[in-house]
Write a protein that holds these residues in place. Structure first.
Motif, PDB file in Angstrom:
ATOM      1  N   ALA A 175       9.371  -0.889   8.966  1.00  0.00           N
ATOM      2  CA  ALA A 175       8.084  -0.936   9.665  1.00  0.00           C
ATOM      3  C   ALA A 175       8.007  -2.198  10.518  1.00  0.00           C
ATOM      4  O   ALA A 175       7.558  -2.166  11.664  1.00  0.00           O
ATOM      5  N   SER A 184       1.359  -9.573   9.853  1.00  0.00           N
ATOM      6  CA  SER A 184       1.125  -8.959  11.162  1.00  0.00           C
ATOM      7  C   SER A 184       0.696 -10.021  12.176  1.00  0.00           C
ATOM      8  O   SER A 184       1.040  -9.931  13.350  1.00  0.00           O
ATOM      9  N   ARG A 204      10.326  -1.841  13.565  1.00  0.00           N
ATOM     10  CA  ARG A 204       9.791  -0.933  14.583  1.00  0.00           C
ATOM     11  C   ARG A 204       8.716  -1.641  15.413  1.00  0.00           C
ATOM     12  O   ARG A 204       8.624  -1.474  16.612  1.00  0.00           O
ATOM     13  N   PHE A 234       0.817  -1.213   0.000  1.00  0.00           N
ATOM     14  CA  PHE A 234       0.000   0.000   0.000  1.00  0.00           C
ATOM     15  C   PHE A 234       0.851   1.264   0.000  1.00  0.00           C
ATOM     16  O   PHE A 234       0.391   2.319  -0.413  1.00  0.00           O
ATOM     17  N   MET A 269      -9.411  -4.296   6.425  1.00  0.00           N
ATOM     18  CA  MET A 269      -8.546  -5.276   7.100  1.00  0.00           C
ATOM     19  C   MET A 269      -7.112  -5.135   6.597  1.00  0.00           C
ATOM     20  O   MET A 269      -6.165  -5.118   7.377  1.00  0.00           O
ATOM     21  N   LEU A 270      -6.966  -5.007   5.267  1.00  0.00           N
ATOM     22  CA  LEU A 270      -5.620  -4.885   4.696  1.00  0.00           C
ATOM     23  C   LEU A 270      -4.938  -3.618   5.209  1.00  0.00           C
ATOM     24  O   LEU A 270      -3.766  -3.639   5.591  1.00  0.00           O
ATOM     25  N   SER A 298      -3.666  -3.927   8.587  1.00  0.00           N
ATOM     26  CA  SER A 298      -2.517  -4.818   8.761  1.00  0.00           C
ATOM     27  C   SER A 298      -1.191  -4.122   8.489  1.00  0.00           C
ATOM     28  O   SER A 298      -0.140  -4.655   8.824  1.00  0.00           O
ATOM     29  N   THR A 299      -1.224  -2.963   7.832  1.00  0.00           N
ATOM     30  CA  THR A 299       0.053  -2.306   7.546  1.00  0.00           C
ATOM     31  C   THR A 299       0.677  -1.855   8.855  1.00  0.00           C
ATOM     32  O   THR A 299       0.000  -1.375   9.758  1.00  0.00           O
ATOM     33  N   LEU A 300       1.991  -2.058   8.943  1.00  0.00           N
ATOM     34  CA  LEU A 300       2.686  -1.819  10.206  1.00  0.00           C
ATOM     35  C   LEU A 300       3.260  -0.415  10.269  1.00  0.00           C
ATOM     36  O   LEU A 300       3.798  -0.011  11.277  1.00  0.00           O
ATOM     37  N   GLU A 301       3.157   0.301   9.151  1.00  0.00           N
ATOM     38  CA  GLU A 301       3.843   1.580   9.042  1.00  0.00           C
ATOM     39  C   GLU A 301       3.510   2.510  10.210  1.00  0.00           C
ATOM     40  O   GLU A 301       4.378   3.176  10.750  1.00  0.00           O
ATOM     41  N   ASP A 302       2.247   2.501  10.624  1.00  0.00           N
ATOM     42  CA  ASP A 302       1.849   3.460  11.654  1.00  0.00           C
ATOM     43  C   ASP A 302       1.796   2.863  13.053  1.00  0.00           C
ATOM     44  O   ASP A 302       1.383   3.517  13.993  1.00  0.00           O
ATOM     45  N   SER A 303       2.229   1.594  13.187  1.00  0.00           N
ATOM     46  CA  SER A 303       2.176   1.014  14.522  1.00  0.00           C
ATOM     47  C   SER A 303       3.231   1.687  15.393  1.00  0.00           C
ATOM     48  O   SER A 303       4.303   2.065  14.926  1.00  0.00           O
TER      49      SER A 303
END
Lengths: 564, 275
Positions: free
Chosen positions: B210, B185, B213, A507, A545-546, A549-554
């Motif tokens: 990502a 994830s 992190r 994404f 949902m997708l 699942s992105t970790l960029e903003d975790s």
């Protein structure tokens, strides 16, 4: 392990050639083993009154030049031939397999010495050595076969060493080492099963070869005089070739049948083994082949490509009624997880699916023209271009980059050699390659993956296409290279007002370059929207949902724990 | 005292061909990992991050420096001494397709490391059921072959194998790079949950900032065989100091068109400034 072996046996028994070979060999072995029961005569007792006797009740196949029973000699001769070949093969395998295993697994010193010895042995002419051995030790065929086995061992050694070298690179062998398994156990459990199959195939071929060599030596009269053998029968028959040529038939037939059966069995084994690799790894099948046709597409006449109700099926449907449209100068992102059918969709538009795929499309409009699927190949490369995922495997390793770039231009644009070269160099400079001359005359293995992708992009735009289809063009690249390649694609696309379909699962890449996004799930487009809208306000639960699942903003983990 | 201490580690591979200079994959790397801690190791392909992991596992030739585990030097052990360490250090590889022997059932794969330690088969099978449960695979998974599982499930099998000996350190070499986004994830959350429950430490190797992190307490950045920056995860992945880390961070696209446009502009500005 056992399941795979069973599969191999079952596949082998489905091959009629293999069944015939096994039956023939089974018969020959059985007849040789049961020789004392089947033959009514001693194979070595000659009776002068039966010399060259025709077939009769007493001698079913007649008698030979010194009055010995042909059938008895044929049956007992089978024993000598098979046993001799078995000795040779056993020696070759017993020497070749362990040395190959050790050399392939440990390499270094032992490998160097063993490989050198093997090469030396292979350079020695086998027949000459055998003649010398037989001349020195007298007529002992089994000893000769031991020596022949020794001479065949390097072939086995090299085969085993090659298969071991490739298996030991597998991660599961490393994992076994980390698990604390000893070397002997790793070899037995993880490496030996892989080398068994090629060994069996090689052994079948060697069996045939050993029988031929042995018969040849016996034919020359170098075999044991006290034992019946096929080669000795040939020798006797040859002496009587004018008076009784039929005598040549039986031993000749026995040798030919046995050797052919071993050879064909080896081939059948190889085929059965290759079959097992082909059958695995099917893409997950879509679960809901519903009749839903996906979101409607609006058409206002400016579309470069319109696809309606595209369907692709193999055993099951993998793309179920996809409709999409790309405008001139627009980048459409096709996003989804593996098995969602996004690549199949792209390949179906390009007309690049394998022949077993069944493709149907309600409608295909390109640049305002109705297009039949047969017409697509004519546009491919010229008006519709393609950028693949794996840059390296899409360049032919045996041609220079320059040749691969200029060939399509000379064909499609009818450029002269010099003009095509000039244009290729300009393109290489345009895609950001610092030394176009050097890359132009390089082979693919001499350049990096990022560089190879730039070359492929240069090739894709070389014939000024209207539509560019890129299948995960940056997935195989490092992030810094990915960013540069995306920059390049963006600038080329806007400078030439190309329409573009970008297949990706990332994404971040979508946000970077796409104007519109279509999200695919199990063969269907579940949501399609302008890029800002999709990220700001995703409608379909799958899209949400997708995006979740992105970790960029975790949050970083350190901070999470400080807060807790 | 930390669990793993790497001091000035050098790894060289022999050059290809007669008398060619060896290739130096690691040029004096120093790192440490504490008990129950995750150290994220980030870098691009060819940076040497995988080599570092393999050196810790005893799979790469160490030609200088030391690796200490629990105070003991492990970089000079022979094969047999190394095998004794398999109780302590385990691995999860990147590719779930080649890291499991395709010809063995899942149960055979999981019992193998237990049986070599002399555990009885009955006990090993009981333990396998427990492991499958820990990584959320159905109990009947043991009878099947790896190819019957999806990428994410295979990676769970690999995690179960790593856990089977109750190690205190697991080297994770790009364990989620081959997986789909949603699977990725879930597998990462499994890693975190296992760590919180068992107190195992991770050396987590990846190219994805990502991912690193999300899972790391501390992060080390590798570039051309050297560590260029180390620090806690928040600092390194959000306000990095070293120009290479900054370039790496700005190159990773954000899934948000507006922020990505800004990040792109920032990256181009950084590159302009350098030129």
């Amino acid at each position: 392990m056992s399941e795979r072996r069973q599969g191999l046996t079952r596949r082998l028994l489905r091959d009629p050639v293999a069944i015939v070979c096994l039956a023939v060999l089974g018969l020959i072995v059985l007849a040789s083993v049961l020789a004392p029961l089947l033959a009514s005569h001693d194979p070595n007792t000659s009776s002068l009154q039966d010399t060259l006797a025709p077939p009769s009740g007493d001698h079913p196949l007649g008698a030979d030049g010194v009055g010995r029973d042909v059938l008895a000699r044929l049956l007992y001769g089978g024993r000598t031939s098979l046993l001799g070949a078995l000795v040779a093969v056993a020696v070759a395998v017993a020497l070749g397999v362990p040395t190959g295993l050790i050399a392939g697994y440990y390499r270094r010193g032992f490998d160097a010495v063993a490989s050198w010895t093997a090469n030396l042995l292979m350079a020695i002419p086998a027949i000459v050595v055998l003649l010398v051995v037989l001349a020195v030790v007298g007529q002992n065929m089994y000893l000769a076969m031991v020596v022949f086995g020794l001479l065949m061992a390097p072939g086995v050694y090299r085969l085993i060493r090659a298969s071991v070298t490739s298996v030991r690179e597998e991660l599961y062998v490393d994992a076994a080492r980390v698990s604390g398994l000893g070397d002997a156990r790793i070899m037995r459990r993880h490496i030996l099963p892989v080398v068994i199959a090629p060994t069996v195939i090689q052994a079948a071929q060697m069996f045939g070869l050993a029988i031929v060599i042995q018969s040849g030596l016996e034919f020359l009269g170098l075999g044991s005089a006290s034992e019946a053998s096929w080669g000795a029968m040939l020798n006797d028959a040859f002496a009587n070739i004018y008076t009784k040529p039929i005598l040549l038939l039986w031993p000749g037939l026995a040798v030919a049948l046995t050797v052919a059966a071993f050879g064909l069995l080896g081939n059948a084994l190889r085929d059965a083994l290759n079959g097992s690799r082909r059958a695995s790894n099917k893409a997950p099948a879509p679960t809901t082949p519903a009749a839903m046709a996906g979101p409607a597409i609006h058409i206002d006449g400016d579309e470069l490509l319109v696809v309606r109700d595209l369907r692709v099926a193999y055993d099951q449907e993998v793309v179920g009624g996809v409709s999409l449209a790309v405008r001139r100068g627009e980048v459409l992102g096709l996003v989804g997880e593996s098995g969602s059918g996004k690549t199949q969709t792209a390949f179906a538009i390009l007309g690049l699916l394998p022949p077993e795929a069944r493709v149907s499309s309600g409608q295909l409009l390109f640049d305002g023209q109705q297009l039949s699927r047969a017409a697509v190949p004519k546009l491919r490369g010229r008006r519709i271009a393609y950028v693949p995922q794996e840059p390296m495997s899409n360049l032919d390793p045996s041609f220079r980059i320059g040749a691969q770039l200029t060939e399509p231009m000379r064909r499609h644009l009818k450029l002269s050699r010099a003009a095509a070269r000039r244009k290729a160099l300009d393109l290489l400079a345009r895609v950001g390659i610092e030394d176009p001359e050097r890359v132009y005359s390089s082979y693919p293995h001499q350049i990096s993956g990022g560089m190879a992708q730039r070359v492929l992009i240069a090739g894709a735009v070389s014939c000024d296409p209207d539509l560019l289809i890129a299948d995960e063009p940056t997935t195989a690249l490092d992030v810094t290279v990915q960013a540069e390649v995306l920059d390049l694609m963006r600038s080329l696309q806007s400078e030439r007002r190309m329409g573009m379909i970008l297949v990706t699962h990332n994404f971040g890449v979508v946000a970077d370059i796409c104007d519109r996004v279509a999200v695919m799930q199990t063969g269907q487009i579940v949501e399609s929207a302008p890029v800002a809208e999709l990220f700001a306000n995703p409608q379909h639960p799958y899209t949400r949902m997708l995006l979740d699942s992105t970790l960029e903003d975790s949050a970083p983990r350190t901070r999470q724990e400080e807060m807790a | 005292m930390s669990l793993l201490d790497i001091d000035d580690l050098v790894v060289e591979y022999p050059g290809k061909g007669w008398r060619r200079a060896p290739f130096r994959a690691l040029k004096g790397v120093s790192l440490s990992i504490g008990t129950g801690e995750t150290l994220g190791l980030v870098g691009e392909s060819g940076s040497g991050k995988t080599t570092l992991g393999r050196a810790v596992l005893g799979l790469a030739p160490v030609s200088g420096g030391t690796i200490r585990y629990d105070g003991r030097v492990i970089s000079t052990l022979n094969r047999a001494q190394r095998r004794a360490l398999s109780d302590e250090i385990q691995v999860v590889f990147q590719d779930p397709y080649t890291s499991l022997n395709p010809a063995m059932t899942v149960e055979d794969i999981l019992t193998e490391p237990l049986l070599v330690t002399g555990v009885s088969r009955v006990e090993a099978e009981r333990r396998v059921r427990d492991l499958l449960d820990q990584v959320r695979l159905p109990a009947d998974a043991g009878q099947r072959l790896p190819r019957e599982f999806s990428g994410g499930q295979r990676q769970r099998i690999a995690i179960a194998r790593a856990l089977s000996r109750d190690p205190r350190l697991i080297v994770c070499d790009e364990p989620v790079s081959a997986l789909d986004l949603s699977t990725q994830s879930r597998v990462l959350d499994l890693f975190i949950e296992i760590q919180e429950r068992t107190g195992v430490a991770y050396l987590f190797i990846t190219h994805d900032l990502a991912v690193v992190r999300h899972i790391s307490h501390r992060v080390a950045v590798m570039y051309r065989g050297e560590i260029v920056e180390t620090g806690d995860a928040a600092t390194v992945t959000q306000n990095p100091e070293h120009p290479y880390t900054r370039r790496l961070l700005l190159a990773a696209p954000v899934p948000d068109p507006e922020r990505q446009a800004r990040r792109r502009a920032e990256r181009l500005a950084l590159l302009e400034g350098r030129a």
